[in-house]
Write a protein that holds these residues in place. Sequence first.
Motif, PDB file in Angstrom:
ATOM      1  N   SER A 240       1.162  -1.368   0.261  1.00 58.37           N
ATOM      2  CA  SER A 240      -0.507   0.016  -0.387  1.00 58.37           C
ATOM      3  C   SER A 240       0.592   1.435   0.193  1.00 58.37           C
ATOM      4  O   SER A 240       0.265   1.966  -0.419  1.00 58.37           O
ATOM      5  CB  SER A 240      -0.428  -0.097   1.295  1.00 58.37           C
ATOM      6  OG  SER A 240      -0.511   0.273   2.866  1.00 58.37           O
ATOM      7  N   GLU A 241       2.389   0.816   0.753  1.00 59.94           N
ATOM      8  CA  GLU A 241       2.919   2.444  -0.050  1.00 59.94           C
ATOM      9  C   GLU A 241       2.748   3.198  -1.597  1.00 59.94           C
ATOM     10  O   GLU A 241       3.467   3.835  -0.943  1.00 59.94           O
ATOM     11  CB  GLU A 241       4.408   2.002   0.719  1.00 59.94           C
ATOM     12  CG  GLU A 241       5.396   1.815   2.009  1.00 59.94           C
ATOM     13  CD  GLU A 241       4.430  -0.156   2.391  1.00 59.94           C
ATOM     14  OE1 GLU A 241       5.416  -0.848   2.794  1.00 59.94           O
ATOM     15  OE2 GLU A 241       4.034  -0.262   1.016  1.00 59.94           O
ATOM     16  N   PHE A 242       2.747   1.952  -1.954  1.00 63.65           N
ATOM     17  CA  PHE A 242       2.977   2.948  -3.426  1.00 63.65           C
ATOM     18  C   PHE A 242       1.559   3.096  -3.721  1.00 63.65           C
ATOM     19  O   PHE A 242       0.423   2.587  -3.874  1.00 63.65           O
ATOM     20  CB  PHE A 242       3.120   1.416  -4.297  1.00 63.65           C
ATOM     21  CG  PHE A 242       4.472   1.237  -4.663  1.00 63.65           C
ATOM     22  CD1 PHE A 242       5.832   1.551  -4.713  1.00 63.65           C
ATOM     23  CD2 PHE A 242       4.220  -0.090  -3.961  1.00 63.65           C
ATOM     24  CE1 PHE A 242       6.884   1.201  -4.005  1.00 63.65           C
ATOM     25  CE2 PHE A 242       5.772  -0.615  -4.219  1.00 63.65           C
ATOM     26  CZ  PHE A 242       7.123  -0.365  -4.415  1.00 63.65           C
ATOM     27  N   LYS A 243       1.404   4.215  -4.088  1.00 63.81           N
ATOM     28  CA  LYS A 243       0.590   5.300  -4.067  1.00 63.81           C
ATOM     29  C   LYS A 243      -0.279   5.101  -5.984  1.00 63.81           C
ATOM     30  O   LYS A 243      -1.518   5.343  -6.006  1.00 63.81           O
ATOM     31  CB  LYS A 243       0.309   6.727  -4.283  1.00 63.81           C
ATOM     32  CG  LYS A 243       1.505   6.963  -2.624  1.00 63.81           C
ATOM     33  CD  LYS A 243       0.492   6.725  -2.137  1.00 63.81           C
ATOM     34  CE  LYS A 243       0.612   6.693  -0.488  1.00 63.81           C
ATOM     35  NZ  LYS A 243      -0.124   6.554   1.318  1.00 63.81           N
ATOM     36  N   ALA A 244       0.601   4.933  -6.066  1.00 65.36           N
ATOM     37  CA  ALA A 244       0.230   4.563  -8.329  1.00 65.36           C
ATOM     38  C   ALA A 244       1.669   3.686  -8.394  1.00 65.36           C
ATOM     39  O   ALA A 244       2.791   3.616  -8.692  1.00 65.36           O
ATOM     40  CB  ALA A 244       0.339   5.987  -8.837  1.00 65.36           C
ATOM     41  N   GLY A 245       1.136   3.021  -9.495  1.00 65.19           N
ATOM     42  CA  GLY A 245       1.891   2.463 -10.344  1.00 65.19           C
ATOM     43  C   GLY A 245       1.031   2.083 -11.405  1.00 65.19           C
ATOM     44  O   GLY A 245       0.635   2.785 -12.210  1.00 65.19           O
ATOM     45  N   VAL A 246       2.496   1.792 -12.833  1.00 66.31           N
ATOM     46  CA  VAL A 246       2.137   1.697 -14.105  1.00 66.31           C
ATOM     47  C   VAL A 246       3.118   0.699 -14.775  1.00 66.31           C
ATOM     48  O   VAL A 246       4.522   1.112 -14.416  1.00 66.31           O
ATOM     49  CB  VAL A 246       2.862   3.387 -14.968  1.00 66.31           C
ATOM     50  CG1 VAL A 246       3.085   3.334 -16.296  1.00 66.31           C
ATOM     51  CG2 VAL A 246       2.382   4.744 -14.204  1.00 66.31           C
ATOM     52  N   SER A 247       2.390  -0.390 -14.759  1.00 65.00           N
ATOM     53  CA  SER A 247       2.641  -1.219 -15.783  1.00 65.00           C
ATOM     54  C   SER A 247       2.625  -0.988 -17.732  1.00 65.00           C
ATOM     55  O   SER A 247       1.733  -0.564 -18.078  1.00 65.00           O
ATOM     56  CB  SER A 247       1.976  -2.255 -15.544  1.00 65.00           C
ATOM     57  OG  SER A 247       2.645  -3.253 -15.998  1.00 65.00           O
ATOM     58  N   ILE A 248       4.296  -1.271 -17.800  1.00 70.10           N
ATOM     59  CA  ILE A 248       4.888  -0.679 -19.176  1.00 70.10           C
ATOM     60  C   ILE A 248       4.731  -2.092 -20.181  1.00 70.10           C
ATOM     61  O   ILE A 248       5.746  -2.821 -19.865  1.00 70.10           O
ATOM     62  CB  ILE A 248       5.415   0.328 -19.416  1.00 70.10           C
ATOM     63  CG1 ILE A 248       4.852   1.473 -18.757  1.00 70.10           C
ATOM     64  CG2 ILE A 248       6.036   1.254 -21.259  1.00 70.10           C
ATOM     65  CD1 ILE A 248       6.090   3.280 -18.911  1.00 70.10           C
TER      66      ILE A 248
END
Length: 339
Positions: A240-248
């Motif tokens: 939950s520490e990751f406020k946002a993610g981008v999987s490319i």
Amino acid sequence: MFEPLIYITVSVSRTDADSAGNTHRKSEEICRKPIHFLLVKLNKLSLLLRAWKTLCCRAANKEETRKYSLTVHSALIKFTNYFLRLRNWKTLLQMANEARPCPCDLGDTFDYEGKGHEVSVEHIRAYLTKPPHHTDKAIIVIHDVFGWQLPNTRYIADMLASNGYIAILPDFYKGQAPWTLCDDWATFDYWLKTRDSKNTNRETEVVLKYLKEQCHAKEIGVIGFCWGGAAVHHLMLRYSEFKAGVSIYGVIRFQETSCELKNPTFFIFAENDFFIPLDQVAELEQKLKEQCKTNFEVKIYPRQTHGFVHRKREESYPQDKPFIEEARKDMLNWLKKYI
């Protein structure tokens, strides 16, 4: 008769069509030689040369010496021809790799030195780059199969820094060799077993600790390419520490089946990605709609191929430049929206 367990095998695949028009993929073996065969040859040559030296020392006359020399000369010719055949095997192996390439084409390697520097983060190395002004926002960048030292990925990390983020690109392979274009694609699945994108928790935790304690980061996101895109999916399920993610273009076959993401995640795919078929993308999107309780987006960029965001020079592909720029802008907008 004892059969050795390890062989050098070269095969190529081809697609045939039957009378009904259906296509079938067939694999044809070109050559198969036991690895120990080379060792036997080397051992025989070594013994022969030692025997020749001993016999020449004991020879009573020049005629005996000449006879022994002719024997060794004949053996050396055979041995040279054998290695010439080995060189041909290498050519066949290269042809086989071209016929069935690595699941990630390297594309263009940027001539780029990077603006950041390398640091040690407990048991791993990382590339760290920062914006000119102070910030408490940071992004972890996860490399593809070509590793953390690929200039292209460092270019993206520096792009993030120029947009106001601390960017860190760790070596998630922990010192193990990345994939190279010289590697045999037939060994890729075995190579991948020791570099599982779902086995990244320990490295993620030490990097999170480093960002919080050494860089004073309070808001953290994560992006990743190809292998790293699959790792983003895994991490967004757990941290939950990751406020946002981008999987490319995260390779879907490397990913977990669950889509219960903890925080907003953006998925970038290419329409003409040979390694990520669109039916897999559609299935992923359907699972996200059914399982995901947070914001997500799946976007397919028309006429693009695997690696287009970070492995293509815009100036070399003017027809693709708008989509490369659009995808990078979308990535930055997603991070800005949630971090």
